[in-house]
Every structure is written in C-alpha cells, then in structure tokens.
Design a protein around this motif. Sequence first.
Motif, PDB file in Angstrom:
ATOM      1  N   LEU D  17      16.259  -1.984   6.919  1.00 26.59           N
ATOM      2  CA  LEU D  17      14.846  -2.306   6.700  1.00 26.59           C
ATOM      3  C   LEU D  17      13.993  -1.048   6.785  1.00 26.59           C
ATOM      4  CD1 LEU D  17      14.406  -5.750   8.441  1.00 26.59           C
ATOM      5  CD2 LEU D  17      14.715  -5.205   6.031  1.00 26.59           C
ATOM      6  N   ALA D  18      14.308  -0.211   7.765  1.00 30.03           N
ATOM      7  CA  ALA D  18      13.532   1.023   7.907  1.00 30.03           C
ATOM      8  C   ALA D  18      13.651   1.849   6.637  1.00 30.03           C
ATOM      9  CB  ALA D  18      14.035   1.818   9.107  1.00 30.03           C
ATOM     10  N   LEU D  19      14.857   1.945   6.121  1.00 25.36           N
ATOM     11  CA  LEU D  19      15.061   2.732   4.900  1.00 25.36           C
ATOM     12  C   LEU D  19      14.257   2.155   3.743  1.00 25.36           C
ATOM     13  CD1 LEU D  19      18.870   3.483   5.070  1.00 25.36           C
ATOM     14  CD2 LEU D  19      17.025   5.144   5.052  1.00 25.36           C
ATOM     15  N   SER D  20      14.307   0.836   3.609  1.00 25.89           N
ATOM     16  CA  SER D  20      13.595   0.252   2.474  1.00 25.89           C
ATOM     17  C   SER D  20      12.094   0.482   2.615  1.00 25.89           C
ATOM     18  CB  SER D  20      13.923  -1.226   2.330  1.00 25.89           C
ATOM     19  OG  SER D  20      13.554  -1.919   3.494  1.00 25.89           O
ATOM     20  N   VAL D  21      11.600   0.379   3.844  1.00 24.56           N
ATOM     21  CA  VAL D  21      10.161   0.610   4.035  1.00 24.56           C
ATOM     22  C   VAL D  21       9.809   2.044   3.660  1.00 24.56           C
ATOM     23  CG1 VAL D  21       8.335   0.801   5.753  1.00 24.56           C
ATOM     24  CG2 VAL D  21       9.868  -1.154   5.799  1.00 24.56           C
ATOM     25  N   VAL D  22      10.616   2.989   4.127  1.00 27.03           N
ATOM     26  CA  VAL D  22      10.324   4.391   3.818  1.00 27.03           C
ATOM     27  C   VAL D  22      10.304   4.608   2.313  1.00 27.03           C
ATOM     28  CG1 VAL D  22      11.164   6.755   3.994  1.00 27.03           C
ATOM     29  CG2 VAL D  22      11.280   5.256   5.975  1.00 27.03           C
ATOM     30  N   VAL D  23      11.305   4.081   1.634  1.00 27.97           N
ATOM     31  CA  VAL D  23      11.366   4.281   0.184  1.00 27.97           C
ATOM     32  C   VAL D  23      10.144   3.655  -0.489  1.00 27.97           C
ATOM     33  CG1 VAL D  23      12.668   3.815  -1.896  1.00 27.97           C
ATOM     34  CG2 VAL D  23      13.857   4.466   0.170  1.00 27.97           C
ATOM     35  N   TYR D  24       9.784   2.473  -0.060  1.00 24.01           N
ATOM     36  CA  TYR D  24       8.589   1.849  -0.650  1.00 24.01           C
ATOM     37  C   TYR D  24       7.366   2.729  -0.451  1.00 24.01           C
ATOM     38  CZ  TYR D  24       9.919  -2.642  -2.577  1.00 24.01           C
ATOM     39  OH  TYR D  24      10.422  -3.613  -3.384  1.00 24.01           O
ATOM     40  N   LEU D  25       7.224   3.206   0.775  1.00 28.77           N
ATOM     41  CA  LEU D  25       6.028   4.007   1.072  1.00 28.77           C
ATOM     42  C   LEU D  25       6.021   5.286   0.253  1.00 28.77           C
ATOM     43  CD1 LEU D  25       5.659   3.562   4.924  1.00 28.77           C
ATOM     44  CD2 LEU D  25       4.204   2.666   3.106  1.00 28.77           C
ATOM     45  N   VAL D  26       7.187   5.948   0.196  1.00 28.48           N
ATOM     46  CA  VAL D  26       7.255   7.201  -0.551  1.00 28.48           C
ATOM     47  C   VAL D  26       6.898   6.958  -2.004  1.00 28.48           C
ATOM     48  CG1 VAL D  26       8.851   8.901  -1.490  1.00 28.48           C
ATOM     49  CG2 VAL D  26       8.870   8.396   0.938  1.00 28.48           C
ATOM     50  N   PHE D  27       7.467   5.898  -2.565  1.00 28.16           N
ATOM     51  CA  PHE D  27       7.216   5.671  -3.981  1.00 28.16           C
ATOM     52  C   PHE D  27       5.791   5.208  -4.234  1.00 28.16           C
ATOM     53  CE2 PHE D  27      11.442   6.642  -4.429  1.00 28.16           C
ATOM     54  CZ  PHE D  27      11.741   6.775  -5.770  1.00 28.16           C
ATOM     55  N   TYR D  28       5.217   4.610  -3.228  1.00 28.48           N
ATOM     56  CA  TYR D  28       3.832   4.196  -3.369  1.00 28.48           C
ATOM     57  C   TYR D  28       2.944   5.423  -3.440  1.00 28.48           C
ATOM     58  CZ  TYR D  28      -0.304   1.350  -2.649  1.00 28.48           C
ATOM     59  OH  TYR D  28      -1.502   0.725  -2.794  1.00 28.48           O
ATOM     60  N   ALA D  29       3.303   6.399  -2.609  1.00 24.79           N
ATOM     61  CA  ALA D  29       2.466   7.590  -2.515  1.00 24.79           C
ATOM     62  C   ALA D  29       2.810   8.619  -3.586  1.00 24.79           C
ATOM     63  CB  ALA D  29       2.639   8.217  -1.129  1.00 24.79           C
ATOM     64  N   ALA D  30       4.059   8.590  -4.046  1.00 27.58           N
ATOM     65  CA  ALA D  30       4.486   9.660  -4.951  1.00 27.58           C
ATOM     66  C   ALA D  30       3.808   9.537  -6.312  1.00 27.58           C
ATOM     67  CB  ALA D  30       5.996   9.591  -5.118  1.00 27.58           C
ATOM     68  N   PRO D  31       3.649  10.695  -6.962  1.00 27.80           N
ATOM     69  CA  PRO D  31       3.031  10.668  -8.285  1.00 27.80           C
ATOM     70  C   PRO D  31       3.987  10.045  -9.297  1.00 27.80           C
ATOM     71  CG  PRO D  31       3.776  12.874  -7.751  1.00 27.80           C
ATOM     72  CD  PRO D  31       3.993  12.052  -6.534  1.00 27.80           C
ATOM     73  N   GLY D  32       3.453   9.656 -10.432  1.00 26.96           N
ATOM     74  CA  GLY D  32       4.284   9.064 -11.477  1.00 26.96           C
ATOM     75  C   GLY D  32       3.871   7.631 -11.693  1.00 26.96           C
ATOM     76  N   ASN D  33       3.424   7.325 -12.908  1.00 28.10           N
ATOM     77  CA  ASN D  33       2.989   5.978 -13.239  1.00 28.10           C
ATOM     78  C   ASN D  33       4.194   5.196 -13.732  1.00 28.10           C
ATOM     79  OD1 ASN D  33       2.004   3.672 -14.334  1.00 28.10           O
ATOM     80  ND2 ASN D  33       0.328   4.657 -15.449  1.00 28.10           N
TER      81      ASN D  33
END
Lengths: 335, 545, 548, 329
Positions: D17-33
Amino acid sequence: MSEALLASQAGAAQVAAPASGARQFWRRLRAQRAVTVAAVVFALLVFVALAAPLLTALEGQDPNAFHPALVDSAAGGVPKGSFGGISGDHWLGVEPQTGRDLFARLVYGARVSLGVAFIATLVQVFIGVSLGLLAALGGRWADQVISRFTDVVVALPLLVIGLGLIAIVPDSVPRPVLITAVIAVVGWSGTSKIVRSSALSLKSLDYVSAARLSGWGRLAVARRELLPALAAPVITYGVLLVPANVSIEAALSFLGVGIKPPTPSWGQMLTDANTWYQSAPTYLLLPAGFLFVTVLSLTVVGEGVRTALDPRAASRLKVGVKSRKDAKSRKEASK
Amino acid sequence: MTEATTEALVEVVDLGISFGETRAVDGLSFSLAPGAALGVVGESGSGKSASAYALLGLHRSTGAVVDGTVRVAGTDVQRASDAELRRLRGGVAAMVFQDPLSSLDPYYAIGDQIAEVYRVHRGGSKRAARARAVEVLDRVGIPDAARKARSRPHEFSGGMRQRALIAMALACEPKLLIADEPTTALDVTVQAQILDLLHGLRQETGMGLLLVTHDVGVAAESVDDVLVMRQGRAVERGPVRDVLGAPKAAYTKELLSAVPRLDAAKPAASDAGEPLLEARDLRKVFGRGKSSFTAVDGVSLTVRRGETLGVVGESGSGKTTLGRMLVGLLDTTSGTIRRDGTAVQMVFQDPVASLNPRRSIGESVADPLRASGVRDEQRIRARVGELLERVGLDPDRYDRYPHEFSGGQRQRVGIARALAAEPQLIVCDEPVSALDVTTQAHVTELLAELQRELGLGLVFIAHDLAVVRQVSDRVAVMRRGRIVEEGAVDEVYGSPKDPYTRQLLAAVPTVDPVLAAVRRAARKELREQLREQAGAAGRDEVAAA
Amino acid sequence: GPDDSGAKNAGGSSDGKPQKGGTLSVLNNEPQTDFDPARLYTSGGGNVPSLVFRTLTTRNREAGAEGTKVVPDLATDTGKPNADATVWTYTLKDGLKYEDGSPITTADIKYGIERSFAAELSGGAPYLRDWLVGGDKYEGPYKDGGKGLASIETPDAKTIVFHLNKPEGEFPYLATQTQFAPVPKAKDTGTKYESHPVSSGPYKVVKNENDGEHLVLERNPNWSEATDAERKAYPDSIDVRSGLDASVINQRLSASQGPDSAAVTTDTNLGPAELAKVGGDKALAGRVGTGHFGYTNYIAFNPKVKPFDDPKVRQAIAYAVDRSSAVNAVGGSSLAEPATTFLPNQKAFGYTEFDHFPAGASGNAAKAKELLKEAGHADGLTVTLTHSNAKGGPKGPEVATALQDALKKAGITVKLQGLEANDYNETIQSVSKEPGFFLRGWGADWPSGGPFLAPIFDGRQIVKDGANFNTGLLDDPSVNKEVDEINKLTDLAAAAPRWGALDKKIGEQAVVVPLFHPVYKRLVGKDIKNVVISDWTGVLDISQVAVK
Amino acid sequence: MTGFLLRRLGGAVFVLLALSVVVYLVFYAAPGNVAQIVCGERCSPAQVAQVHDRLQLGDPIYVQYWHFLQGLFAGRDFSSGVGVVHCDAPCLGLSYRQDSPVTDILVNKLPVTGSLVIGAFVLWILLGVGTGLLSAWKRGGAIERTLTGLTLIGFSTPVFVIGLVLIIVFCSTLGWLPFPQYTPFSDNPEQWFWGLLLPWISLALIESAKYARLVRSSMLETLAEDHVRTFRAYGLTERAIVGKHALRGAVAPVIALSALDAGSMFGGAVLTESLFGIQGIGKLLVDSVRQVDLPVVVGVVMTTGFFVVLANAVADALYAMADRRVVLQ
Ligand SMILES: Nc1ncnc2c1ncn2[C@@H]1O[C@H](COP(=O)(O)OP(=O)(O)OP(=O)(O)O)[C@@H](O)[C@H]1O
Ligand SMILES: Nc1ncnc2c1ncn2[C@@H]1O[C@H](COP(=O)(O)OP(=O)(O)OP(=O)(O)O)[C@@H](O)[C@H]1O
Ligand SMILES: [Mg+2]
Ligand SMILES: [Mg+2]
C-alpha cells in the motif's frame, strides 16, 4: 595485594610502553605497506580532482571545447589519429563525435564522481548502519517498521524516485547536493541489511551482554561493542558502493536529475563510451581505468583498516610473513 | 610405529615461547612415556597453555616465536610439514582447550563437529561417525546424548561444552591426550566421572595424558608425575606423591598451603542486611513444543546485603541460566524477580566470550566507569589500573587485547570489570575456576574484603565445594533445574540431607593420591546406585505423564 | 507528423532473381504496440502494418524519388476530386477479400475510419478530424447510436465518397494511412482488435505476443496478387521480434548467422561507433542500405520570450550555429546532412535551396557578434536552451552541448535546461509554458510540403489549450493564405515548387534555425534480396524483400 | 512460526500500500499530461478531454486511489469501446497504453523476469561465494590478488559493456551460443537455457563481485576466531576449515544481501533486459514510466515490493535456521 602476585606479573610485563587504542590502530595500519601505497594513490586521485583547473591549464585545454576537426565525421566521429587521437595537445586523446579533450574531461570528471560518489557513500553507510542497528537492537516493532520501510525504498525504482524529485525539488538546490542526496537515499539498503543481520548474530554474544550490564544504553552498546565488529562487512561493502554510486550518478543524468551537461563525470563518460569500445577503446578504457584504480585503492585501504581494527587478524598478518620464513628454514633444514 | 613406542611419547627440550616481547615459556624441558600421565600445575599465566599448544604446533602462523625442540610420537613438531602436522593433530595427539564455549563452532550441531573430526582421522561413513559422536558424548556423561548431539553449542551449559570437547578428543582414540584445564566447569561428581574415565582409558588403551590444571586435587587424583610451573619455567618436577607430599620448591609449598579445605569456613557472616534481590518461583523453558527443555524449574531465593549465596550443583543443572535471569540478561518464562534498583553485575562463566576481542582489556574494564559518566581519562586509567592490580594483573597491560591473555588472566579481567561498576550485587558464575589456588585465594579474599567494606551481595556459582564453603554464608544445591537443598553452609556441609549433596561431598578430590584411589572405587559404587535411582525417577515421570 | 519514423535504397546482395518462400525475420527495437489500424500513426501505411492492412491508396513501392508517389491500392485510382477538391470519390477494385474470404466493402472502410474517432482508439493523424465535414464533433461509432459520420457516403458496396470542409488536393496521400483500411463491423472487438486485426493484405496475423513484441505473419490465402500491384510478398512468413537493443540488432545483422541471414530491421540505424567498423569491411558495407526520410531537426524560438522577440538575436544565433558539430553529435556526416531549409532536401517536398544566414560549416561568429551588437547585446548574452534528456537523440544533450559550444564563440552564454521526455514535450507544446529557445524536430506524414509546413507555420493551427506545433506562434496572413491556395491544387507536381517558395519566404523571419536532416543507414542479412528503399519511408520496404 | 507469517503478511500489505501511495503521489506531481500522451500528440483538445474522462483522470487523486483499492479487492469494469472488459480482483487497473488488465500483463512478464533473476541468482551466488571462498583460502597469495582485481573489474564495468563483449565473443565471433533470446521454459527448456545463459553470466559477473568481497571479508573474520583453532588442532585441512567453518560465518550477510538483490531485481534488471532484448518487468517499467502508464507502474512497483518482502521473509527464516541464536521476529 600480595607482593608475590605483583612480582609474578613482572615476567609478562617486560613489554614496550603501551600505546592507546587509536595509536595502536595507526601502528597496525602503517605496518601494512600495500595500504600506504593505496592511500597515496587515492590521495593522488583526490589531488587530481582538486587541481583539475590547474592540470587542464597545464595541458592548455578546456573540457567543454569542441574540436570537430579532430574527428572523422563520415566515420561516425571516431577520433582521427591513433590511440583515440593522443597528441601533444591532447594528452589522452579526444572524445569521439565531439572532439573534446579527454584528459580535461577526466580530471574534471574526477571532481564530480569522487566528490559525489564518496560523500554519498559515507551518507549511505551512515544511514545504513544506523537503521540496521536500530532494526537489530530496537525490538520487534522497530525492526518491523524499519525493515518494511527498507523494503519500500528498495522496491521503488530509481526512475520513480527521479521523477518524484524532479517534481518536488526546486531548481535552486545545487545539483551536486541533490545528486548526493538521491544516491544516498536509494543506496543505503544493502548496508542496512548487512548490518542488521550481522548485529542480530552479535547481540547474543556475552560481551555485548556484559556491556549492557555495565550500564550503557542500547545506543552506546551498539556504538562501542557492535560497530567495531561490523566494520569489516561495512567497509568491504562500502568500498563497493563507490563504483555503484558512480553508475547511479550516470543513471540520474538520464533522468534529468544528474549533473548537467556539459559538465563531465566518469559515470556519464562510461555510459557514453559504451558502444565505442571497439572503434575508440581509449574512450572507454580511460574512465573505466580511473574508476578501477579508485576502487582498487579504496579496497586495499579498506582491507587494511579492517585488519587494523581486528587485533587478532593483525597479529595473524604479522605471522603470515613469519610462517613463510619458517617454511623456508624448514625446507633448508630438511635438505 | 614401533620406533615410536620405544621412545618417549613426548619429548620437550629447552622449549621457549615468545609473544612479541613477552617471554611466556623459557627453557622448559620434560618428557612423557607412552601411557604415562603428567600433570602440569602452576600459577595462572605461567605458560601452561602456551606449552601445551606447542606440542601440537599450534603456534604456527600466529605470530608467536617458538624455540627448542618438541617431539611428539616421533614427529619433530617444529619441522614437520603441514601434512605431517595434520596427521599428528587429532589422530595421534588430541587437545582439549581451556575455553570450551569459544572452542566450538557456534553454527554446527555438536555431534556433527565431533563426527567431522572423527572422520578426518578414522574415515568411515557419516552415519558411523555420528554414532561414534553420540557414543563418546554419552561416555562423558551428557544425558540423552543422542538428542543433545543435535544441539548447537549455545544450547549447552558450560560444563557440557567442556565435556563435548573432551568427547571430541576421545573420539579419535589418540595416543596422547593434552587436556588444558578439562574440568574447570564441571561439578565434582562429573569431574570425578571424567577423571575416572581418563584413568580407565589410560589403562585400557595406553593413552598418554598431559593434564594441565590449577587444581592440585585433580592432579593428585589422575597423574603419575607433576610439573610445577611459574613464570614460564619449571620450578619442580617429580612423582606426584613426592611433589605433593614433600614439596621442595618454595612456590610449591605456597601453592599447597593455599589449597582450600572443605572444612575451612568463612568467618561468620557479618550481618545479613536487607534483601537486595528476591526471586520467586523462577522458571525458564528453552525452545517450544516437543523440543522444549526446562532449565530452571521453580527456584526461589533471596540475596541480602553483605551476604554470599553459594550455588553448587550438577553441570547443566541451570546455574548459569538462573544467574543470567537474576541479573536480567535472560527473560524468565515465569516467576518474579524483585531487584528494587539494585545495581547488579555478572562475572561470566566463559571469560573469552565475555570480552570484546577488538577492545583492549583496559577499555573493557573501564566500560562501567565510562558508562557511569566518568570522563577524566587519567582517573579512569588510574582506577582501572588499581582494579587490575587488585585481581593480580599488571596494570601496564591496559592496552592489551584479550587474546594476549591466559585463561585465568581473562577470568580476572572479567572480575575486575564487574567490580569497576561498584555494584551492590554480583552474580559470579564460576569466577575462579581457571585460577591456581594462590591466585584463587587472593581473589576470594578480595571479594570478601569488598563485601565487608561495601556490603556487597554475592551469588557465587561454583563447582568447587571447598571454595564455596570458604566464601559463602548460605549455600543452595541445584540439580535438574531445582534447588534440592538450601541452608547455612555449615548445616549443608555438616549434615547434608539430600543424597545428591552427599554424593557431591563424597566426590571432592583429595590432595592425597592414595586416598584418591580408594575413593575412586567408592564413587563407582555410589554412581551405580544413583543411576538406578535416576532410572526409577525417569520411570515415575513416564508413569505420571 | 513529428515522428522520425522510417527511409531508402540498400544494396543488399541482390544477385539472382527473388523467389517466393522462406521466412523473413525482422529485428526491431520498438515493439509494434499498436496494431489497430485506427490507432496507427504511419507515413504511407507503415512498413509491417501495410502487409496486413490495405488502404484506398498506397505509396509507390519503388526506390528513390519514384517511391514518393501515391498509387491506388484497394481503389481503382488515387481518387476523383470534384472541381474544388472538397469531394473525393473512390471505387473499389473487383475481387477484394479478407483473410476469411468474405468480400471487402466500402461500408467497412467507412467503419474503419469512424472507429478512429473513438476515444478508446485514439492515436492516429489529425487530418480526418480536421478535414471531414463534422469530423471535429464526431466521437466514433460506439457513441453515435448507429448514425455514422455523414460526410462519408457509401452509395454502394464499391463506392465511397468523402466530403471535406475545405479544398485538400493532397487527399490521396491521406488515403494511404491505415485508418483507410477496411474493418468488418462484425469482427470489431474494440480495444482488443489489435491482437487479431482482420487482414486485407498479403499476410495475416497468426501471433501477436506481449502487445506487439513478437509478431508472426503468414500468407493470407485470400489475398490475390492480381488485385495488388504494389506488394510483392515473397516470403511465406514474417517473424517480427522487437524490444532488441540497437547494438545487438546490428551485431546480429552483421553476423548474419542462421535465421539472421534472412533478417532486416525497420527501425534501427547503424550507430556512430558501428559506422567506423562497418566502413572498414567491404562485405559488410555492401549490406548497408542508405535512405532519406523527410525529416528536419531545428532550433525553435518563441518570439514572445525575450530576447528572442528581437529578430536580430534569432539571426545572430542562426549565424553562430556550428552545423558540423551538431551533425557530429548525432553520428557524423553519414547519419545526418546539414540543413539550411526547413523542408527536407527532396523534390517531392518542393525543396528549394536557400541559406538566409550563411554560417558555413562551423558557424560565423563574427557576423553573429555584429548582429548582437546591433541588437544592443555588445557585452554578450545569456540564454537558456531547453532540450530533451533522451540521450543520443537529435533533441538531446549532445546536440545541445554542441550548440552551447558554438554560441560561446559568438559571445552567447548558453545555459542548458534538460527535461525528461514527457515533460519536454508538454513544455514545448504548451503555448503558455513554451520556452524561448529549444530543440525540435519535424517529420513528414507524407512526402509533400503541406503536412510539413502547415502545422508549424500556419497561424490557424496554433493550439492554445492543447498540443501546439506552431512553436514560433507565427500568424502571418500571407502565409496562411498561401497555404490555402496550395491546398486547392490537385496537381501535386505543380504544388511542390510553391511549398518550396513558401519555405524560403518563411525562412527569412528566422523563427526556426534548421540544423540537419537525418540519414538512415541500415544493415540487412546476407540472404536478403530485392532491397527497395523509397524516399517516402527511407527504409527498405519489407513488402518487396525476398529471402530466396 | 504462525506469528512470524502473520506479521510478515501484515508487513507485506503495508509495503504494497505504501508503494502504491508513493507512486500515485509521484505521478500526480510529476510533469506530463497523461491524457495527451495516451491520446497521441496530434489529438485535439476535445479528444484529449474524452480520453481524460475515459481514464477517469478528472477525479481527485484520492478518488482515483479509492477506485484502485476497490479494483484491488473487488475487481473493476472497463469499456473496450464495443463492450466491457472485466478485470477480476486483484485488479491493478487497466493499462492506459495497452488496454489490457495490468495483472495480465504482469503475469505474462513474470516468468520472463523470473527466469532471468533465478538463473542469474544461482550463478552469482555460486560465482560470488566461490570466488570469495577461494580468495580467503589462498589469502595473501597471487591467486587472491588476481581474483580481487578481476572481481573489481567486473564490478566497475557497466553491464552494457560486459554483455556486449560476451555477445560479440560468444555469439558473433565464436558462434558457440545463439544470440540471447527468451523462450518460455515450457516451450523448450533447452532453448530457454541457452538463450538466457549470457544474460545470466553478465548479471552474475557484476553482482558476484559484491558477494565475493563480502564472503572473503567475513571469512577472514571467522578465521580469527577461537573455534577455528579447535579444528586446526584436530588436523582438518585449511580447505575444510575455510570451506565449511569459515564459510558458515559468512552466511549472514550473504543471505541478507541476496534477498535484497534478488527481490529488487524482480523490479527488473533494466539494463540487462534491454541489452539482451528480454521483455521482462524492468523493460515494462521503463516503458510505462515513459508513457506515464500509471496503472502499470503501480503494478510493477507493487510486484517488486511483493518480491522484496517475500525474499526478505525467506531470508529471515533461512537465517534463523542457519543461526539458531537468532530468534525469528
Ligand atoms: N597471543 C599472546 N600474545 C601475547 N601474550 C600472550 C599471548 N598468549 C599468552 N600470552 C601470555 O603468555 C603467558 C602464558 O600464557 P598461558 O596461556 O600459557 O598461561 P597459562 O599458564 O595457561 O595460564 P592460565 O592458567 O591462566 O590459563 C601469559 O602471561 C599470557 O599473558
Ligand atoms: N539457549 C539454550 N537453548 C536450549 N537449552 C539451553 C540453552 N541454554 C542452556 N540450555 C540448557 O539448560 C540446561 C542448564 O544450562 P546452564 O548453562 O544453566 O547449566 P549450568 O548449571 O550453568 O551448568 P554448568 O555448570 O555446566 O555450566 C542445560 O541442560 C542446557 O543444555
Ligand atoms: Mg591456560
Ligand atoms: Mg554454567
């Protein structure tokens, strides 16, 4: 205290003036000649890195200046001339495609690579040792939390971490600092695992119990009793982190959080040189060779430190020499 | 081979051993005929172990310089090739080391270690070797040997480990057994059993025995000749009867006069102060399920200020386990311990394991001082120096490492460390087992002194009944995890109630070799009786289950 | 489109007449992840896809400039326009069948085009949406309630009529794209269709593993050579492996062992380091095919950002660039040709030679300094160059550092801003975030000036809230008007020179600085015969290749 | 033991779960539409918006994450245009780019990466431990120095160089081996083996250096200990002492490290996979990150996490078995 007892010790007491632990350590370290040589080599590398501007001025080259005339454009950009274009002007030849001076790039690259990789290694070892010890000694919960946290860090690919960092870290953070931080963050897990596992074995030993009874807290016990015993695997592994970190640094450049071009670094040079090992071997061999020498010298120094830290091994070492002498005299005797 | 039998089994001429600038052994000469037994007694640190090592060439590649000649079973140890040495080691001459815990590989089952060594010299299948291991373990008195053979060293008690090492040595049926303090961790009954075993083997197989010991009584019981050592030199050598009966050298006389007597009691307990520690119904179970083992089974005891509680008992009866629980190093399975903030210390049974090999002994002793916040280097050095001196060690060896010390010296370092903390209570687990009697007397005197001065409470675990009597106010006798008898020393020693206590007292070795032979026979009888009793008890247990 | 997709004529060991039979191996780097005709964005129907999908028209399978022509495929001709080229009518050939033997109808072609409007199947070129009447509003057949797109009529099973919202003389080119492949409605499985698209071409898909990583194509028994003048289809089967590393592909092709002797690649160039080796080996050099695909790499300016609002600054940079360094950065003169025009140097594009700001091979620093001084930057200038972090690419750090070094000589200090690929694309394609000075490339959707110039310089193609390609934000009425005028021409030969003239005119404004055109150098296996490399794709056409 | 398993299971859930949350957050913040990338470069804003809706990218991040969790436990439905694709629990979502359930994609790739990792693992442990053993045995001699040099060269050379050199030597020049290619074991075990041999060797050459060094240093430590003296005194050969008793002391760090390496390698040996054209999880990850294919990235990262946790649990159990003084936590 009976006189007799005191006197009885006299026989054993005819020893040279005792030296403090630190001094003994240095003495044992210096007794190993290879270590001195390796330390000098490493110091030389550090000097090259620090004196990069001076050395390139001596050569008269700028690490970032292109020399299109020195490469054969039609043949993909191989350096003209033999041995990668070695000449009086370009001591170690030039880079394929761009014609930039290799010597200048190597010595400037040493700055980034040694600086970043070395500091990052120190930080990694620090984090790894602290967390590993905490996991081994902090009780079941601490172990669970730390170990699972480690798992998370291990499972997160560099790619994702890089992306995350691009998003959060402002441009104002100096690149070398950022890179060092990233490398440190992604690379401590090995150390922590090794430390944890070794500490788990060690902590059941009587001398650790004795230290606990002495009234030390867990931290102090860890520092005083476990750390010296952990030094061997940690140093051995830590030395290997240096080349690993150089590659991470190169990988980070791919992700855009690495050293910005045109600043050279060994990691980037190695990566760029990959395909050139047949047509321009020096391009690959030079950074690889420098990296190898760095790691080799660190290994030898690390090995020496390890030996010097362990009084038993140190006396054994001394013996190795003697036993060979013994063997010789035995052989002679048998003739 | 025939040649070997005609000449002496061991021939040592002018042996000298130096560790750096320390001359540990100097000009030592002796010989041992096949089937004979030589006892080496002497002061702690006098070079006994070092000489024993030299017989097997164990100083090779350790930094020690050995001179003189050593011939064992016809092999010139100094000049032998590695292969020749290997043949000698174990197969011809086997050694029992002084530090039993650290001398076994912690990762392998004890039976396997013995089997491995056996196969190197005797070959055969793995299975046969294992069976042999179980057999010898049983012979040295390890109960339930087949099961215990599968245990790792840390699951053995100190005495059991020591017996395992003896078993290892015996497994190969060597011509020469070099036993370095083989009974230091054994209670007197087991000790007697082992000594009887060695005696028997000598008679059966003609094995030669070189017995290094600090215990004059043990020497008296098991050897023909004695060699008395001091400061690396032989001070006296002769048939055991002569040397012990009519010592010539002053040192031998001193040694003999220091031998504690069973009847020499401690000067009457000063004043039993308030309780420092109270333990109720302690139990310790190792392992789980089928393989579980109850090491301590419902022990209650109290230790008061200024009082010494002696704990004696069978090897493996749970003394160390109890001691560790008392100081809090081991969790109890059940039961309560009240310490009320008493500062406790422990002297560990295995001195090697209790000292960090990477830290100088001075630093180890200084540990409690530093922990209590003393920062002044000078003061620390001074205080540590004083402590070392008080346990009979040269304060100049502050910066030396544990491996540079003899067994008895390390044991004293452990005592010095326990004292440095200025605790109110010390659990001493066999604190003097490796000390020659003079040093031993000195150390027990030191403890008594501190007890008088500081009102120190002591738990004194030992197998040497005479020493226990000398230092204790009360004594508890342990067997199979329980206290079978407890009371004032005089009562327990004077009129023992429990048969086991009686057996213990009967087994105390005597300094008189003639008497020893008589008692050996008597012991045999008693042992048989006891075995029957134990069998009956075992059957009862089965019936109850 | 902006993708560098594919190019020309190799001299494989083409002795002996090509024969039918055998298996052709294709060793590729990029997997064919999209194999749905609606989702493919190809130039001229693609290489592998065109073995399976036939379209109304197709590219002429000839070497060199001949290969830039458009020819009929399913249709009997390249299309009949009405007078102003807003209505195009096609008639199907007789006897066209799918792989299952059922007949191909125009309704299926209409359905295929409609599918490409569905959000689920996005990815194709924008022209259908922009050109067809009502195309901008249409959301595909899954959402239209069965009504379909009215601007495509199928009066009968053989005829199809397209109604465009403005004159488009290049419609026949568009009809080469895979969206014009027939898709039988009954067989449509939506997003799953790509795993087994129904073949109308000489081969059918028998295996599509791991999303296009491994494709196995075998002869389609219902394809008739008689109806297909273009595809030769010599091999019996074709095995496409992808996801291979470029250097390994080249190793395998040069070693040509076992099945690799009958192998080609459709996407992997020889790398610069490999060129040096191949050059020294006659036999190997004989197996290298060289091709040209219409593509230009250039510097783009955003004139809304200072100091690039000043044409003098842009011109100064145009003078200062060192094209030989830039060319070297992407592999040297064998892999790239310096460019001074935006249009690729091919007749089909209407190439007209010009060099408005002659920089010579290695830059004209003096002239650049002069211009900077005029612009008020006598003490030099510091600017930021945005580039992609993709290593080794034409928009990557290598070219950026080469430019940095060149501009330094003209007193311009260049700071580099490298962005990760997605970030880079999003940044430079967003009108609001677009940086002032960056690297860019543009490729041909088909070999003509229209799709090359219009998206970049037509003011009406500025996309304010999406992906914008008119990076110079140029909105010059005269340019816009000329684009419209040329689009009306259905005589493509007449249109070409006018695109060239327009390119020259736009070039004067220095909103872009052309750097180089890539050249394709590719190895083929030693048993490969009949290598045909057209100037349309720049790579060998696998529909022509024989292995026997 | 049960307690251990339960705790580890809990730990695994936490890690995943921690991993999935981190990935979600990173992709939310990362550039790229994402919608633009999925739709294609030349999509109109309207089309991009449609794709945006289809992928439910308009929802706030926590809602997206909630849907993800729902899918994980209860499965989800997705539109395929003509119909509905059902994704059974545990559903990691539908790949944006490949339009198939992430779980299926991963299940396809696992045997590939699994083959690579397991083979390489066996080889690198053998090679690493063997080299370490040999250099501890022959300590101080020329053999040891040579081995040290070789391992360090192996370690400081990029996998790309080693791999390519191996390919050129063994495949191109000598022709002893086929060019590396993945063939499923079930298809043809022989081809599977030969096709993976070079990737295994290259990975092993690099990884084993670490183990060799560690094994050697731990063994030298153990050799200084007293119990080794016992076995010397009983005539065991140096080889037996080094190979058995000293080696056993080196087991702890090797187990710990190999769990880590093997576990994390399930996240893909990216460089090796791409050099040898092995379409494993690492390649998938890189491609997916580039295409901002969030569901796949989450899937891959969670898979890696799973294997890391698994490997560690196995390591801890093994370790407690090897050293009984250590209690299983
Ligand atoms: N490795 C070493 N380095 C330096 N000194 C040593 C070393 N080993 C032993 N010594 C010293 O040599 C002397 C003799 O040691 P040895 O172990 O033989 O004593 P011992 O007679 O067996 O004593 P104990 O009865 O206490 O075991 C001691 O003073 C000891 O400190
Ligand atoms: N960690 C352990 N695991 C399993 N059994 C153990 C463990 N520690 C001790 N034991 C067992 O508990 C029993 C008591 O051991 P303990 O060390 O307390 O004996 P002891 O009385 O000190 O004996 P000795 O006088 O021989 O030192 C022994 O049978 C031993 O095998
Ligand atoms: Mg001794
Ligand atoms: Mg004990």
